[in-house]
Write an enzyme that holds these catalytic residues in place. Structure first.
Site, PDB file in Angstrom:
ATOM      1  CG  HIS A  81      66.930 -39.875  55.773  1.00  0.00           C
ATOM      2  ND1 HIS A  81      65.757 -38.897  55.249  1.00  0.00           N
ATOM      3  CD2 HIS A  81      66.550 -41.529  56.465  1.00  0.00           C
ATOM      4  CE1 HIS A  81      64.604 -40.262  54.712  1.00  0.00           C
ATOM      5  NE2 HIS A  81      65.158 -41.119  55.282  1.00  0.00           N
ATOM      6  CG  ASP A  95      71.635 -30.686  57.754  1.00  0.00           C
ATOM      7  OD1 ASP A  95      70.839 -31.471  57.744  1.00  0.00           O
ATOM      8  OD2 ASP A  95      70.792 -29.586  57.882  1.00  0.00           O
TER       9      ASP A  95
HETATM   10  P1  ADP Z   1      66.021 -31.700  60.229  1.00  0.00           P
HETATM   11  O1  ADP Z   1      65.673 -33.590  58.689  1.00  0.00           O
HETATM   12  O2  ADP Z   1      67.387 -32.502  60.771  1.00  0.00           O
HETATM   13  O3  ADP Z   1      64.922 -31.570  60.935  1.00  0.00           O
HETATM   14  P2  ADP Z   1      65.475 -30.793  57.586  1.00  0.00           P
HETATM   15  O4  ADP Z   1      65.639 -29.214  57.377  1.00  0.00           O
HETATM   16  O5  ADP Z   1      65.865 -31.354  56.695  1.00  0.00           O
HETATM   17  O6  ADP Z   1      66.198 -30.832  59.281  1.00  0.00           O
HETATM   18  O7  ADP Z   1      64.122 -30.469  57.661  1.00  0.00           O
HETATM   19  C1  ADP Z   1      62.927 -30.062  59.017  1.00  0.00           C
HETATM   20  C2  ADP Z   1      62.042 -29.974  58.737  1.00  0.00           C
HETATM   21  O8  ADP Z   1      61.332 -29.685  59.589  1.00  0.00           O
HETATM   22  C3  ADP Z   1      61.477 -28.804  57.214  1.00  0.00           C
HETATM   23  O9  ADP Z   1      60.645 -29.113  56.724  1.00  0.00           O
HETATM   24  C4  ADP Z   1      61.046 -27.687  57.919  1.00  0.00           C
HETATM   25  O10 ADP Z   1      60.101 -27.088  57.833  1.00  0.00           O
HETATM   26  C5  ADP Z   1      60.707 -28.546  59.364  1.00  0.00           C
HETATM   27  N1  ADP Z   1      60.773 -27.042  60.308  1.00  0.00           N
HETATM   28  C6  ADP Z   1      61.785 -26.902  61.099  1.00  0.00           C
HETATM   29  N2  ADP Z   1      61.383 -26.191  62.031  1.00  0.00           N
HETATM   30  C7  ADP Z   1      59.842 -25.634  62.294  1.00  0.00           C
HETATM   31  C8  ADP Z   1      59.485 -25.111  62.882  1.00  0.00           C
HETATM   32  N3  ADP Z   1      59.114 -23.836  64.077  1.00  0.00           N
HETATM   33  N4  ADP Z   1      58.047 -25.931  63.241  1.00  0.00           N
HETATM   34  C9  ADP Z   1      57.335 -25.981  61.894  1.00  0.00           C
HETATM   35  N5  ADP Z   1      58.456 -27.145  61.518  1.00  0.00           N
HETATM   36  C10 ADP Z   1      60.213 -27.134  61.084  1.00  0.00           C
HETATM   37  C1  G6P Z   2      66.566 -35.511  61.349  1.00  0.00           C
HETATM   38  C2  G6P Z   2      66.253 -37.306  61.294  1.00  0.00           C
HETATM   39  C3  G6P Z   2      64.491 -37.802  61.537  1.00  0.00           C
HETATM   40  C4  G6P Z   2      64.193 -37.470  62.320  1.00  0.00           C
HETATM   41  C5  G6P Z   2      63.918 -36.011  62.859  1.00  0.00           C
HETATM   42  C6  G6P Z   2      63.480 -35.461  63.690  1.00  0.00           C
HETATM   43  O1  G6P Z   2      65.679 -35.610  60.531  1.00  0.00           O
HETATM   44  O2  G6P Z   2      66.945 -37.772  60.224  1.00  0.00           O
HETATM   45  O3  G6P Z   2      65.450 -39.382  61.391  1.00  0.00           O
HETATM   46  O4  G6P Z   2      63.037 -38.003  62.578  1.00  0.00           O
HETATM   47  O5  G6P Z   2      65.534 -35.421  62.426  1.00  0.00           O
HETATM   48  O6  G6P Z   2      64.259 -35.569  65.463  1.00  0.00           O
HETATM   49  P1  G6P Z   2      63.475 -36.571  66.322  1.00  0.00           P
HETATM   50  O7  G6P Z   2      64.589 -36.705  66.905  1.00  0.00           O
HETATM   51  O8  G6P Z   2      62.320 -35.507  66.647  1.00  0.00           O
HETATM   52  O9  G6P Z   2      62.611 -37.519  65.260  1.00  0.00           O
END
Ligand code: ADP
Ligand code: G6P
Length: 466
Positions: free
Chosen positions: A157, A365
């Protein structure tokens, strides 16, 4: 139909609440599990005094989850250690933050072995196995060692780093070698796929066949680019639901006519939050006429708080937002609303819809789903503008966004001005193109594409046995 065994570090069982509390990946994997049956295996998020291998089975909303607890030492060495202090920074090009401790590598091996020993007996002959993310790269190898002959896929991912950076990892060769125990490996973008192929060809002497098979001696793995999407239809429905509508009204009322710029990110150094704040500061300095007419809402829930680099980024952002607000605020206006908590997806959908600009500027990212969520939540008749880092995986698909270099405060500043002055016709045209992609390459498309590649793969041993 085959069963599907999904394995990831974090397991998010479906809630069935329909209130938008579930992430897109969980929704997609849950849907896959309903289609194929099977189960979702991983860490419970709980710590036990001593690892027992006890599996806790649960069934929620038609999906079976199987979770195990880990020990404190596993948490330190595997999750906080090798996964989040070694691989995460390195794979996000932050060699300066990557820590190479043998203890971490040992913990990573141990937990992958524990996963294999525990999940192995649950795998039946015709099952498809799908392993997720950087926490579990060697799991395929551990399963094979224990006699698993099933089709096994792996999806990364996060980005795949350029070869010269990967070479700084002490056991890089062993780690990459273990990927050849899978049948199909998936990357988010062709860029990450090409970086992997570069390593395989230059460091391992691999050859790449036309069908994407990467061959090293007797070993073969099919490598594909297969970008993850969001549950777009569901997100659009959420954006039209009561909670989102109420949130949108609440946001617009509190904005009192000011244009809102929104950022939503886990509090992670890869998200470029400091650079974003600095770009916004530059914008406020360059456009004093905008003072009092615009504000930035940055939602950033804390993440991986036991890791020092995450504590540091939190501290820096607290002081940076304070400094910018101190310098620019007026008695009736604060330029940055900085919020450190999570919200339901329905509330986020409403907040995205109320925002004139979605500011998504990670330094690096794998994909970035927030960018896609922002697009899906917009009003087609009056859509906002997505400003997107060209270093997010999503930029490969979302080419009609305003693309920026997130390291450049000037580019962020100019992009903000461009977005805020963009005519309606251009906003609509760009949004339509973005939305078409978000709808077409959604999360169901992603998992169908991946599982189709996996089922199409013919392992020599499987074919021989047939
Ligand atoms: P990552 O997987 O690195 O966190 P992404 O943008 O691909 O980044 O996915 C993040 C997910 O987490 C999204 O679905 C987003 O809506 C959710 N997210 C991020 N911040 C919040 C928040 N403050 N509250 C709820 N959901 C959140
Ligand atoms: C990214 C990673 C996921 C991970 C998520 C949240 O999206 O690719 O594998 O689950 O961040 O991070 P956390 O450490 O809270 O699982």
């Amino acid at each position: 139909m085959n069963r599907l065994i999904i394995i990831s570090n974090r397991v998010q069982p479906p809630t069935g609440a329909g209130d938008g509390s579930q992430g897109g990946l969980a929704v997609a994997l849950s849907a896959a599990l309903r289609e194929y049956s099977g189960l979702w295996f991983g860490w419970s998020g709980e710590i036990t005094e001593e690892f027992t291998g006890h599996i806790n089975f649960q069934r929620n909303d038609g999906v079976t989850t199987a979770t195990i607890d880990l020990e404190e030492q596993d948490l330190d060495e595997y999750y906080n250690g090798y996964a989040n202090r070694t691989l995460w920074p390195l794979f996000h090009y932050r060699v300066d933050l990557a820590e190479y401790e043998r203890q971490f590598a040992g913990g990573y091996e141990r937990v992958n072995t524990r996963f294999a020993e525990t999940v192995g007996p649950l795998i039946e002959e015709e099952d498809l196995v799908w392993v997720h993310d950087y926490h579990l790269i060697p799991l395929g190898r551990e399963l094979r060692k224990r006699g698993c002959r099933n089709l096994i896929g792996f999806f990364l991912h996060i980005p795949w780093p350029p070869t010269p950076l990967l070479l700084s990892l002490p056991s890089h060769r062993e780690l990459v070698d273990s990927l050849f125990d899978y049948d199909v490996i998936g990357f988010q973008t062709t860029d990450w796929l090409e970086s992997f192929l570069h390593y395989a060809t230059h460091e391992m002497g691999a050859t790449v066949e036309e069908n994407g098979d990467v061959v090293v001696g007797e070993r073969r793995v099919r490598a594909i680019a297969c970008p993850i999407g969001i549950d777009a239809e569901n997100f659009v429905a959420l954006a039209h639901g009561d909670i989102a509508r109420e949130t949108c009204v609440r946001m617009r009322t509190s904005a009192t006519g000011r244009a809102m710029i929104i950022g939503v990110d886990r509090l992670d150094y890869s998200k470029g939050l400091e650079e974003r704040f600095l770009g916004y500061e530059r914008f406020l300095s360059a456009h004093p006429e905008r003072a009092g007419h615009v504000f930035l809402l940055q939602i950033a829930p804390p993440s991986r708080g036991e890791v020092q680099s995450y504590q540091e980024i939190r501290g820096s952002l607290d002081s940076l937002s304070g400094r910018i607000n101190g310098a620019f605020a007026d008695i009736d206006w604060v330029p940055i609303r900085y919020v450190n908590r999570g919200y339901s997806r329905a509330v986020l959908a409403g907040a995205y819809r109320a925002a004139r600009v979605g500011l998504v500027t990670p330094l690096r990212d794998g994909m970035n789903l927030v960018a896609k969520e922002y697009v899906a939540a917009q009003d087609p008749e009056d859509p906002g503008v997505l400003i997107l880092s060209s270093f997010a995986g999503a930029a490969e698909q979302l080419t009609e966004a305003v693309l920026v270099n997130p390291h450049s405060a000037e580019e962020i500043c100019d992009a903000l001005e461009q977005a805020l002055t963009m005519p309606l016709a251009e906003r609509k045209r760009r949004w339509r193109a973005l939305m078409d992609n978000v709808m077409r390459e959604d999360v169901m498309w992603w998992r169908r594409t991946f599982t189709a590649a996996l089922t199409a793969f013919s392992r020599p041993s499987v074919a021989d046995a047939a």
